[in-house]
Design an enzyme around this catalytic site. Structure first.
Site, PDB file in Angstrom:
ATOM      1  N   LYS A 188       0.853  -1.195   0.000  1.00  0.00           N
ATOM      2  CA  LYS A 188       0.000   0.000   0.000  1.00  0.00           C
ATOM      3  C   LYS A 188       0.885   1.239   0.000  1.00  0.00           C
ATOM      4  O   LYS A 188       1.869   1.294   0.743  1.00  0.00           O
ATOM      5  CB  LYS A 188      -0.899  -0.034   1.239  1.00  0.00           C
ATOM      6  CG  LYS A 188      -1.885   1.130   1.345  1.00  0.00           C
ATOM      7  CD  LYS A 188      -2.743   1.008   2.601  1.00  0.00           C
ATOM      8  CE  LYS A 188      -3.798   2.106   2.672  1.00  0.00           C
ATOM      9  NZ  LYS A 188      -4.695   1.980   3.836  1.00  0.00           N
ATOM     10  N   SER A 230      -9.752   2.516   2.912  1.00  0.00           N
ATOM     11  CA  SER A 230      -8.823   3.174   2.029  1.00  0.00           C
ATOM     12  C   SER A 230      -7.901   2.220   1.258  1.00  0.00           C
ATOM     13  O   SER A 230      -7.346   2.620   0.230  1.00  0.00           O
ATOM     14  CB  SER A 230      -7.959   4.146   2.828  1.00  0.00           C
ATOM     15  OG  SER A 230      -7.158   3.450   3.775  1.00  0.00           O
ATOM     16  N   SER A 280     -10.180   0.222   7.097  1.00  0.00           N
ATOM     17  CA  SER A 280      -9.568   0.273   5.761  1.00  0.00           C
ATOM     18  C   SER A 280      -8.967  -1.012   5.235  1.00  0.00           C
ATOM     19  O   SER A 280      -8.610  -1.073   4.053  1.00  0.00           O
ATOM     20  CB  SER A 280      -8.487   1.340   5.728  1.00  0.00           C
ATOM     21  OG  SER A 280      -9.073   2.566   5.448  1.00  0.00           O
TER      22      SER A 280
HETATM   23  N1  GLN Z   1     -13.350   4.803   6.268  1.00  0.00           N
HETATM   24  C1  GLN Z   1     -12.702   5.274   7.465  1.00  0.00           C
HETATM   25  C2  GLN Z   1     -12.315   6.723   7.308  1.00  0.00           C
HETATM   26  O1  GLN Z   1     -12.589   7.270   6.279  1.00  0.00           O
HETATM   27  C3  GLN Z   1     -11.540   4.427   7.796  1.00  0.00           C
HETATM   28  C4  GLN Z   1     -10.324   4.746   7.033  1.00  0.00           C
HETATM   29  C5  GLN Z   1      -9.165   3.916   7.466  1.00  0.00           C
HETATM   30  O2  GLN Z   1      -9.333   2.914   8.145  1.00  0.00           O
HETATM   31  N2  GLN Z   1      -7.986   4.353   7.099  1.00  0.00           N
HETATM   32  O3  GLN Z   1     -11.765   7.319   8.185  1.00  0.00           O
END
Ligand code: GLN
Length: 490
Positions: free
Chosen positions: A77, A155, A179
């Protein structure tokens, strides 16, 4: 069988028997990366690096010096710093950032022998659940809904899209509020967010430090266990990693769950939940019961506060973490003329960050002002403690908690969803994040459009073994086929 349809466990076996070579395996993935470029899963591709690592891998195997993941082609990632390889966090702010150091997680994987295919896309600075907010363009889910493109989740959407489409055998992810688990669920994959402190955050671009957890996305529970074996452990460079021994997580796979207790949280049964998910949730609980586990209703009374608490704490921490992008030390600096330092900061940050990041930074810095600190930030911290206590109470009675991973299947950017609807996506994942608990998402079936649906197993702190045990049974019952060539209709 196509090389890109192999799991890590299968490839390890064939490589060690020299039935396939690391170079041909890596080449097969590079071919798929070319073929499926349209999914936009990668920001930076590193085929030359991967091939030179594959040649080393073949040498090692030939000399009986194979390391644990020798020759396994993986993606990283683009939030994990990779020495000498551009690391962008999907932001214009870091468009040309080439780190001088390696994140601990990617270093451990490289030292274990993986070949690195490239850096996968994400929502900018890992803020989001759609992968629509990347500066490098949206990522697509390999699954479509009647021909329509869908989000891969986020994400870690690039990682999930890459693994599901056979462009990487596995990938790293990071999970702050879901995410890893949500994109795994949207793309029919298995993804684990271990306990906070199990794996090092060193060298991962920070979003919300008290919540960020590195983990992995792969096709099977066994592959998740193999990878977690490698990335876990205390790290001098991250003082929040725990001095806990790392067990061999694959040892428990196949062990009986007889006599173990599964909690089903009453508050997670919501009218927002797609009935198809509810049905699979009920069925899997019943099937686990028939394997000897006991299913009990449990209560997490503060569930309704977990999203508001998350969306206060995460932006507050982000506003502090992202203060470093000021155009002075590294990253983007405005090209526009400026007349003062303040103006340079302002132009740099206005031009360098995308809309979602700016929104969160505004929320976060407002929350941390004198006016709001006590009534929002401090209150959220106290409520977080109470949410942790709720989980601790439940875990006095049960061994794991079984929940949906998401409220439904992957959606399209054209579905009329408000920002609030999108935030609601995280309802099942943020609880474990706030409490620092390990959690895994496993694909368990499909919705009426043939899209993957996932269930989540949450465990006690540092008890990933028990969640692997359950996940393995759930996987065996579900028989979900995520063979990439099949997913891609080859
Ligand atoms: N969807 C969540 C957010 O937008 C989690 C994102 C994440 O885990 N990095 O904060």
């Amino acid at each position: 069988m196509k090389l890109t349809d192999l799991t890590i466990a299968q490839a390890k076996n064939l490589l060690s028997k020299r039935e396939i070579s690391a170079v041909e395996l890596t080449r097969a993935y590079i071919d798929n990366m070319e073929k499926y470029k349209g999914l936009n899963a990668f920001i930076t591709e590193t085929p030359e690096i991967a091939l030179s690592q594959a040649r080393v891998a073949d040498e090692n195997i030939a000399h009986d010096k194979a390391r644990f993941l020798e020759g396994i082609p993986m993606a990283i990632k683009d939030l994990f710093c990779t020495k000498g390889v551009r690391t962008t966090a999907s932001s214009k702010m870091l468009e040309n950032f080439i780190p001088e150091y390696e994140s601990t997680v990617s270093e451990k994987l490289l030292n274990a022998g993986i070949t690195m295919l490239g850096k996968t896309s994400l929502d900018e600075f890992a803020m989001g659940s759609t992968n629509l907010t990347s500066y490098f363009g949206e990522v697509k889910n390999p699954y479509k809904r009647n021909g329509e493109d869908l989000v891969p989740g986020g994400s870690s959407g690039g990682s999930a899209s890459a693994v599901a489409s056979g462009q990487a055998m596995a990938a790293t992810g990071s999970d702050t509020g879901g995410s890893i688990r949500q994109p795994s669920s949207f793309c029919g994959l298995v993804g684990i967010k271990p306990t906070y402190g199990r794996a090092s955050r060193y060298g991962i671009v920070a979003f919300a430090s008290s919540l960020d957890v590195p983990g992995v996305i792969a096709r099977t529970v066994e592959d998740n266990a193999l990878l977690l074996n490698v990335i876990s452990g205390q790290d001098d460079k991250d003082p929040t990693t725990a001095p806990r021994a790392v067990p061999d997580f694959t040892k428990v796979l196949g062990e009986s769950i007889k006599g173990l207790k599964i909690g089903i949280p009453t508050e997670y049964k919501s009218d927002k939940l797609n009935p198809e998910v509810q049905k699979l949730w009920d069925e899997r609980a019943k099937e686990l019961e028939s394997l000897g586990a006991e299913v009990v209703e449990v209560s997490l009374p503060l569930t309704k506060f977990s999203l508001p608490v998350y969306y206060i704490i995460a932006p507050a921490e982000a506003s502090s973490n992202l203060a470093r992008y000021d155009g002075v030390k590294y990253g983007y600096r405005t090209k526009s003329p400026f007349h003062s330092l303040d103006e340079m900061y302002e132009l740099t940050r206005t031009e360098g960050f995308g809309a979602e990041v700016k929104k969160r930074l505004l929320i976060g810095s407002t929350i941390l002002t004198e006016e709001f600190y006590e009534r929002s930030y401090l209150k959220a911290l106290k409520t977080r403690r109470l949410i942790c206590n709720d989980f601790d109470e439940v875990f006095k009675k049960v061994d794991v908690i079984l929940t949906p991973s998401t409220t439904g299947a992957a959606f399209s950017k054209n579905d009329s969803l408000s920002p609030l609807d999108v935030y609601l996506n995280d309802i099942y994942t943020v609880g474990a994040s706030l409490a620092g608990l390990p959690a895994i998402s496993i694909p368990v079936g499909y919705d009426k459009n043939g899209l993957p649906l996932g269930l989540q197993v949450i465990g006690k702190r540092f008890d990933e073994e028990t969640i692997f045990k359950f996940a393995h049974h759930i996987e065996a019952i579900s028989k979900f086929d995520n063979t990439p060539s099949k997913v891609m209709g080859e």
